[in-house]
Design a protein around this motif. Structure first.
Motif, mmCIF file in Angstrom:
data_model
loop_
_atom_site.group_PDB
_atom_site.id
_atom_site.type_symbol
_atom_site.label_atom_id
_atom_site.label_comp_id
_atom_site.label_asym_id
_atom_site.label_seq_id
_atom_site.Cartn_x
_atom_site.Cartn_y
_atom_site.Cartn_z
ATOM 1 N N SER A 153 0.816 -1.206 0.000
ATOM 2 C CA SER A 153 0.000 0.000 0.000
ATOM 3 C C SER A 153 0.852 1.259 0.000
ATOM 4 N N SER A 154 0.659 2.099 -0.986
ATOM 5 C CA SER A 154 1.397 3.366 -1.072
ATOM 6 C C SER A 154 1.018 4.307 0.058
ATOM 7 N N SER A 155 -0.212 4.185 0.550
ATOM 8 C CA SER A 155 -0.687 5.048 1.642
ATOM 9 C C SER A 155 -0.638 4.356 2.991
ATOM 10 N N GLY A 156 -0.563 3.008 2.967
ATOM 11 C CA GLY A 156 -0.636 2.243 4.209
ATOM 12 C C GLY A 156 -2.048 2.165 4.762
ATOM 13 N N LEU A 157 -3.054 2.527 3.939
ATOM 14 C CA LEU A 157 -4.424 2.640 4.441
ATOM 15 C C LEU A 157 -5.430 1.784 3.679
ATOM 16 N N ASP A 158 -4.992 1.068 2.637
ATOM 17 C CA ASP A 158 -5.934 0.222 1.902
ATOM 18 C C ASP A 158 -5.581 -1.244 2.116
ATOM 19 N N LEU A 159 -6.506 -2.114 1.760
ATOM 20 C CA LEU A 159 -6.321 -3.554 1.932
ATOM 21 C C LEU A 159 -6.319 -4.248 0.571
ATOM 22 N N PRO A 160 -5.525 -5.310 0.421
ATOM 23 C CA PRO A 160 -5.460 -6.011 -0.863
ATOM 24 C C PRO A 160 -6.699 -6.854 -1.124
ATOM 25 N N MET A 161 -7.399 -6.545 -2.208
ATOM 26 C CA MET A 161 -8.611 -7.284 -2.556
ATOM 27 C C MET A 161 -8.289 -8.730 -2.898
ATOM 28 N N LYS A 162 -7.060 -8.983 -3.384
ATOM 29 C CA LYS A 162 -6.682 -10.354 -3.733
ATOM 30 C C LYS A 162 -6.779 -11.274 -2.524
ATOM 31 N N VAL A 163 -6.481 -10.751 -1.321
ATOM 32 C CA VAL A 163 -6.564 -11.565 -0.107
ATOM 33 C C VAL A 163 -8.028 -11.869 0.229
ATOM 34 N N VAL A 164 -8.893 -10.885 0.011
ATOM 35 C CA VAL A 164 -10.332 -11.107 0.211
ATOM 36 C C VAL A 164 -10.809 -12.252 -0.680
ATOM 37 N N ASP A 165 -10.388 -12.234 -1.945
ATOM 38 C CA ASP A 165 -10.764 -13.294 -2.881
ATOM 39 C C ASP A 165 -10.229 -14.650 -2.421
ATOM 40 N N MET A 166 -9.002 -14.660 -1.924
ATOM 41 C CA MET A 166 -8.409 -15.907 -1.447
ATOM 42 C C MET A 166 -9.200 -16.481 -0.275
ATOM 43 N N PHE A 167 -9.575 -15.622 0.653
ATOM 44 C CA PHE A 167 -10.367 -16.093 1.788
ATOM 45 C C PHE A 167 -11.731 -16.615 1.339
ATOM 46 N N GLY A 168 -12.297 -15.977 0.312
ATOM 47 C CA GLY A 168 -13.567 -16.458 -0.226
ATOM 48 C C GLY A 168 -13.466 -17.878 -0.747
ATOM 49 N N CYS A 169 -12.262 -18.256 -1.193
ATOM 50 C CA CYS A 169 -12.012 -19.613 -1.690
ATOM 51 C C CYS A 169 -11.472 -20.531 -0.600
ATOM 52 N N GLY A 170 -11.443 -20.056 0.646
ATOM 53 C CA GLY A 170 -10.927 -20.865 1.742
ATOM 54 C C GLY A 170 -9.427 -21.058 1.674
ATOM 55 N N LEU A 171 -8.717 -20.093 1.068
ATOM 56 C CA LEU A 171 -7.273 -20.204 0.866
ATOM 57 C C LEU A 171 -6.529 -19.373 1.903
ATOM 58 N N PRO A 172 -5.713 -19.992 2.768
ATOM 59 C CA PRO A 172 -4.926 -19.227 3.739
ATOM 60 C C PRO A 172 -3.843 -18.416 3.035
ATOM 61 N N VAL A 173 -3.361 -17.367 3.715
ATOM 62 C CA VAL A 173 -2.499 -16.381 3.060
ATOM 63 C C VAL A 173 -1.281 -16.060 3.920
ATOM 64 N N CYS A 174 -0.141 -15.944 3.267
ATOM 65 C CA CYS A 174 1.036 -15.310 3.865
ATOM 66 C C CYS A 174 1.126 -13.912 3.260
ATOM 67 N N SER A 175 1.092 -12.882 4.099
ATOM 68 C CA SER A 175 1.004 -11.512 3.600
ATOM 69 C C SER A 175 2.077 -10.627 4.225
ATOM 70 N N VAL A 176 2.585 -9.689 3.426
ATOM 71 C CA VAL A 176 3.494 -8.677 3.958
ATOM 72 C C VAL A 176 2.769 -7.872 5.026
ATOM 73 N N SER A 177 3.451 -7.618 6.117
ATOM 74 C CA SER A 177 2.851 -6.866 7.218
ATOM 75 C C SER A 177 2.999 -5.360 6.978
ATOM 76 N N TYR A 178 1.912 -4.619 7.160
ATOM 77 C CA TYR A 178 1.959 -3.151 7.156
ATOM 78 C C TYR A 178 0.832 -2.636 8.046
ATOM 79 N N SER A 179 0.682 -1.322 8.131
ATOM 80 C CA SER A 179 -0.074 -0.696 9.216
ATOM 81 C C SER A 179 -1.469 -1.239 9.467
ATOM 82 N N CYS A 180 -2.300 -1.412 8.426
ATOM 83 C CA CYS A 180 -3.698 -1.781 8.693
ATOM 84 C C CYS A 180 -4.065 -3.174 8.191
#
Length: 464
Positions: free
Chosen positions: A361-388
Motif C-alpha cells: 500500500s502506497s498510503s498504508g491505508l488500503d487492503l489487498p482485494m486479492k486476499v479477500v478473494d483468497m479467503f472467499g475460496c478458503g485459501l490461507p495467506v502469507c502476507s506482507v505486514s503493514y499498518s492496517c
C-alpha cells in the motif's frame, strides 16, 4: 430510488482489472434495480456476470497509448498531456454519450482528472456524486516522483478539493475512514471488500478441468527446464500435475507439488523480490535436507514438497522479474506467470494450497482485494505486514504476516512440512480462512453499507 433509476460507474482504468467496480455495477443492477452504465477503458475481459447482465451497459474509452513513446525526460509534460486527453474524453462520455443518471459512482484513484470531470458532470446533469476511495492517488504518484515533488503536491490538492465535493463517500478500511475524516474533511462509510459468490473452494472435477485447460501455460518454464517440465512430459492423458482421473473418479495425487498462488499488478508497491528470495531459501533448505537424507527414508511427517508458484496479473515490472526468475536455477521450486480468464481465476484460488500477498500500500491505508478473494475460496495467506493489514489478515488464524524474505521462507517450511497429509499448521490456517470467507459476502456487505448511502444521496438530489 429516484425517478430515472440509472447509475453511471466511472473507472479510469481497465474494467477487467477493477473487480470492486464490477461488483458495484452488479449490485446496483441486482440489488438496487438500476440501469447501469459503466465508463471505463477496455483491455482485460470483465466477468461474464457483468457482460451478460441485461441492465449493465459498458461504454469503452480508447486509451491514449501514443504517450508511452515519449522520452522519459518529458515525463512531467507527459503526465499533464495524458491528464488533458483523459479529461476531454471523460467529458465527452459523461456529458454526451451516457444517458442522464441519478448517480455517478467513481473509483479513486486515479483522482486527476477523474474527480474533476465527474464533479462537473454531476453538477451539469443534476446527479449525485459518490467517490469510492480505494487508496490515495497522490501517494501512488509519489512512488515514481517522490513525496516532495511539486506535481505530487498539486495532485494532492486536486484530490482533496474535489474529493470533499462528493455527495457521499465510501472507503475500504477504518484506517482510511479515520484519515479522510481527520485530515481531509471527508466523511466516508467503510465498505469492506468481500468476495462475491463465485469465489469458493473448487470441486475436484473443476480442478481437474482447470489444470487440463492451463496445461499449455504450465508446459512453458520461465528460463531453465524444471521439475514441472519433466513431470508434464511423462504424464498420461487422464492426469494433470495435481489430479488423476480413472473412469469417472478424480483423485488428488499424493506426490503432487504444493500450489502457491500470488496475484500481482507488477508495480513498485509490491516488492516481488521478497518472494523470489524466499523461494531460493526454501529450495536450498529442501535440497540440503534431501542430500543429507539420501541413505535414510524420509517419513511422511518430515516430507517437504516441491513448490509451484503460479503468479497471475499484468503490469510494468513483469518482464524484469521474469528475467530474474530465469537466473534462479531452482531444483524444488518452479514459477509460472499467466493471465487467466475472469471465470478461471476463482477456480485457481479454490484449487491452491496457499496464497502469498506482497501488497504494501502506497498510503498504508488500503487492503489487498486479492486476499479477500483468497479467503472467499478458503485459501490461507502469507502476507506482507503493514499498518492496517490486520483489519483483514489475523496472524495465526487465517494467515501469517511476514516482514522479510527469510520470515516468508520459514513460514513456507512450517506450513508445508508433511504435505499433503500431515501439515497441521496449514490445515489450521485453512480452517480459519474458510471461516473468514464464509462470514461475509459482497452482496450482504453492499446491502448493509453502500445501498443506504446511495438511497440517501439520490433522494437528496431528487428533493433539491
Amino acid at each position: 430510488m429516484g425517478k430515472r433509476g440509472r447509475a453511471c460507474v466511472v473507472v479510469l482504468g481497465d474494467l477487467g482489472r477493477s473487480p470492486r467496480m464490477q461488483y458495484h455495477a452488479l449490485s446496483l443492477a441486482r440489488q438496487a434495480s438500476f440501469q447501469v452504465d459503466i465508463v471505463a477503458y477496455g483491455g482485460s475481459i470483465p466477468h461474464e456476470a457483468v457482460l451478460n447482465h441485461p441492465s449493465i451497459h459498458i461504454h469503452t474509452m480508447a486509451q491514449p497509448r501514443f504517450i508511452q513513446y515519449f522520452p522519459k525526460i518529458l515525463y512531467p509534460v507527459t503526465l499533464l498531456l495524458k491528464a488533458f486527453i483523459q479529461f476531454t474524453m471523460l467529458l465527452w462520455f459523461l456529458f454526451v454519450k451516457v444517458p442522464v443518471p441519478d448517480i455517478f459512482l467513481v473509483q479513486n484513484p486515479p483522482s486527476v482528472p477523474t474527480l474533476i470531470a465527474v464533479k462537473w458532470a454531476s453538477s451539469w446533469r443534476r446527479a449525485a456524486f459518490v467517490v469510492d476511495w480505494h487508496n490515495f492517488g497522490y501517494t501512488l504518484l509519489a512512488l515514481s516522483l517522490g513525496r516532495n515533488n511539486l506535481l505530487v503536491s498539486l495532485y494532492r490538492w486536486f484530490e482533496n478539493h474535489y474529493g470533499k465535493m462528493a455527495t457521499g463517500s465510501l472507503c475500504v478500511t477504518k484506517a482510511m475512514q479515520h484519515e479522510l475524516d481527520q485530515n481531509w474533511g471527508v466523511r466516508a462509510k467503510v465498505l469492506y471488500d468481500q468476495p462475491p459468490e463465485f469465489f469458493r473452494p473448487a470441486l475436484l472435477e473443476e480442478r481437474h478441468e482447470l489444470f487440463c485447460r492451463v496445461r499449455k501455460d504450465l508446459c512453458h518454464p520461465i528460463g531453465v527446464y524444471d521439475f514441472i517440465s519433466r513431470e508434464l512430459e511423462n504424464q498420461e492423458l487422464n492426469e494433470t500435475l495435481f489430479t488423476t482421473k480413472f473412469n469417472a473418479d478424480i483423485s488428488l495425487k499424493q506426490n503432487r507439488p504444493a500450489l502457491v498462488v500470488s496475484s500481482t499488478s507488477w508495480t513498485p508497491d509490491e516488492n516481488f523480490g521478497i518472494l523470489l528470495e524466499a523461494a531460493v531459501m526454501y529450495d536450498r533448505r529442501v535440497a540440503a535436507r534431501s542430500k543429507g537424507s539420501e541413505t535414510a527414508e524420509i517419513s511422511e511427517e518430515q516430507h517437504y514438497p516441491n513448490l509451484l508458484f503460479i503468479i497471475t496479473g499484468k503490469g510494468p515490472e513483469k518482464e524484469m522479474y521474469e528475467e530474474k526468475i530465469k537466473r534462479l536455477n531452482l531444483r524444488h521450486v518452479a514459477f509460472r506467470t499467466m493471465w487467466l480468464a475472469a471465470e478461471d481465476y476463482p477456480l485457481l484460488l479454490g484449487s491452491a494450497d496457499l496464497g502469498v500477498c506482497l501488497h504494501t500500500s502506497s498510503s498504508g491505508l488500503d487492503l489487498p482485494m486479492k486476499v479477500v478473494d483468497m479467503f472467499g475460496c478458503g485459501l490461507p495467506v502469507c502476507s506482507v505486514s503493514y499498518s492496517c493489514i490486520q483489519e483483514l489478515v489475523k496472524d495465526g488464524k487465517n494467515g501469517l504476516l511476514f516482514s522479510s524474505s527469510s520470515e516468508l521462507a520459514d513460514q513456507l517450511l512450517i506450513l508445508f512440512k508433511g504435505f499433503p497429509g500431515n501439515c497441521d499448521a496449514l490445515m489450521s490456517l485453512k480452517a480459519g480462512a474458510m471461516e473468514t470467507g464464509s462470514s461475509g459476502r459482497w452482496a450482504t456487505e453492499w446491502e448493509d453499507c453502500a445501498k443506504p448511502l446511495i438511497t440517501q444521496v439520490v433522494s437528496q438530489i431528487a428533493d433539491s
